[in-house]
Design a protein around this motif. Structure first.
Motif, short mmCIF file in Angstrom:
data_model
loop_
_atom_site.label_atom_id
_atom_site.label_comp_id
_atom_site.label_asym_id
_atom_site.label_seq_id
_atom_site.Cartn_x
_atom_site.Cartn_y
_atom_site.Cartn_z
N ALA A 23 -10.65 -19.04 55.59
CA ALA A 23 -10.34 -18.53 54.26
C ALA A 23 -11.59 -17.86 53.69
O ALA A 23 -12.68 -18.42 53.74
N VAL A 24 -11.41 -16.64 53.16
CA VAL A 24 -12.50 -15.90 52.53
C VAL A 24 -12.05 -15.55 51.12
O VAL A 24 -11.01 -14.92 50.95
N LYS A 25 -12.81 -16.00 50.13
CA LYS A 25 -12.46 -15.71 48.75
C LYS A 25 -12.81 -14.26 48.41
O LYS A 25 -13.76 -13.70 48.95
N ALA A 49 -3.77 -16.84 72.03
CA ALA A 49 -4.61 -17.43 70.98
C ALA A 49 -4.70 -16.49 69.79
O ALA A 49 -4.53 -15.27 69.93
N LEU A 50 -5.01 -17.06 68.63
CA LEU A 50 -5.13 -16.30 67.39
C LEU A 50 -6.21 -16.92 66.52
O LEU A 50 -6.19 -18.13 66.28
N ALA A 51 -7.13 -16.11 66.06
CA ALA A 51 -8.09 -16.50 65.03
C ALA A 51 -8.03 -15.43 63.95
O ALA A 51 -8.02 -14.24 64.25
N LYS A 52 -7.94 -15.88 62.70
CA LYS A 52 -7.83 -14.89 61.62
C LYS A 52 -8.66 -15.32 60.42
O LYS A 52 -8.91 -16.50 60.20
N ALA A 53 -9.07 -14.31 59.68
CA ALA A 53 -9.76 -14.51 58.41
C ALA A 53 -8.84 -13.98 57.32
O ALA A 53 -8.53 -12.78 57.29
N ASP A 54 -8.38 -14.89 56.47
CA ASP A 54 -7.54 -14.50 55.34
C ASP A 54 -8.43 -14.24 54.14
O ASP A 54 -9.05 -15.16 53.60
N ILE A 55 -8.50 -12.99 53.74
CA ILE A 55 -9.35 -12.58 52.63
C ILE A 55 -8.49 -12.50 51.37
O ILE A 55 -7.46 -11.83 51.37
N ASP A 56 -8.91 -13.21 50.35
CA ASP A 56 -8.17 -13.26 49.09
C ASP A 56 -6.71 -13.68 49.32
O ASP A 56 -5.79 -13.03 48.84
N GLY A 57 -6.52 -14.72 50.10
CA GLY A 57 -5.18 -15.23 50.36
C GLY A 57 -4.48 -14.60 51.55
O GLY A 57 -3.39 -15.01 51.93
N ILE A 59 -2.73 -11.38 53.85
CA ILE A 59 -1.67 -10.40 53.60
C ILE A 59 -0.48 -11.04 52.88
O ILE A 59 0.18 -10.39 52.07
N GLU A 60 -0.22 -12.33 53.13
CA GLU A 60 0.92 -13.00 52.51
C GLU A 60 0.78 -13.07 50.99
O GLU A 60 1.77 -13.14 50.28
N GLU A 61 -0.48 -13.04 50.50
CA GLU A 61 -0.70 -13.14 49.05
C GLU A 61 -1.27 -11.84 48.48
O GLU A 61 -1.91 -11.86 47.42
N GLY A 62 -1.10 -10.73 49.17
CA GLY A 62 -1.56 -9.44 48.68
C GLY A 62 -3.00 -9.11 49.03
O GLY A 62 -3.53 -8.11 48.58
N GLY A 63 -3.63 -9.95 49.83
CA GLY A 63 -5.00 -9.71 50.25
C GLY A 63 -5.04 -9.00 51.60
O GLY A 63 -4.18 -8.19 51.93
N THR A 64 -6.03 -9.36 52.38
CA THR A 64 -6.26 -8.75 53.68
C THR A 64 -6.40 -9.84 54.73
O THR A 64 -6.95 -10.90 54.45
N THR A 65 -5.92 -9.56 55.93
CA THR A 65 -6.11 -10.47 57.06
C THR A 65 -6.73 -9.70 58.20
O THR A 65 -6.22 -8.66 58.60
N PHE A 66 -7.86 -10.20 58.70
CA PHE A 66 -8.50 -9.70 59.92
C PHE A 66 -8.20 -10.71 61.01
O PHE A 66 -8.45 -11.91 60.82
N SER A 67 -7.66 -10.25 62.14
CA SER A 67 -7.30 -11.16 63.22
C SER A 67 -7.82 -10.68 64.57
O SER A 67 -7.96 -9.48 64.80
#
Length: 180
Positions: A23-25, A49-57, A59-67
């Protein structure tokens, strides 16, 4: 490094593959090294395998996801139904590493995916492959920022045009009322 199609189908159906989420705020810098460090042990299992960084929540919460994903085709693992249609149970597939960005401003589909390398290449030279991934993520972040700025500019121009049209309508209404 390859994997049997039936094993892929089973793992996708059961979501039984290695996963890690960071998680990245909003406002924090994106620690790609942490993402890479989380991904490497998952990739070393030589399986999906999957590793992801959820930025500001994410994509599910309107932010960005890097995977980063180990997969056999260029679709995110979350697209289970489509992936099952493209994988044949009786075939073997080479494992690949993909970079994925999910953001409303990265593309019209809100998704950008690219093959980074084979899994074998990642395991042979992780520093080199991760340097390539960092450059790709940086490029996509620039696209997102440019598209956000353009969208904001277009919205401001549309607001200005709407205000001008309203002012013109109000002026015409005032003239009509004064004639009566």
């Amino acid at each position: 490094m390859s994997i049997n199609g039936q094993a892929i189908i089973d793992q996708i159906e059961e979501q039984n593959y290695a996963q890690e989420t960071l998680a990245v705020k909003d406002g924090q810098s994106i620690d790609l090294d942490a993402l890479f460090s989380a991904f490497l042990p998952l990739a070393q299992k030589e399986n999906l395998a999957l590793a992801k960084a959820d930025i500001d929540g994410g994509i599910e919460e309107g932010g960005t996801t890097f995977s980063l994903e180990v997969n056999v085709i260029n679709l995110p693992l979350r697209y289970a139904n489509q992936e099952k249609k493209l994988v044949y149970a009786d075939q073997n597939y080479d494992l690949q590493v993909y970079t994925i960005v999910d953001n409303p401003n990265v593309s019209k589909s809100r998704l950008k995916i690219a093959k980074l390398s084979s899994l074998a290449a990642l395991l042979d030279d992780s520093d080199g492959v991760f340097a390539k991934a960092a450059a790709w993520f940086d490029d996509q972040l620039q696209v997102i920022l440019e598209n956000q700025q353009q969208a904001e500019q277009e919205a401001a121009e549309a607001d200005q045009k709407a205000d001008e049209e309203k002012a013109a309508t109000d002026e015409a209404d005032t003239k009509t009322a004064n004639k009566k």
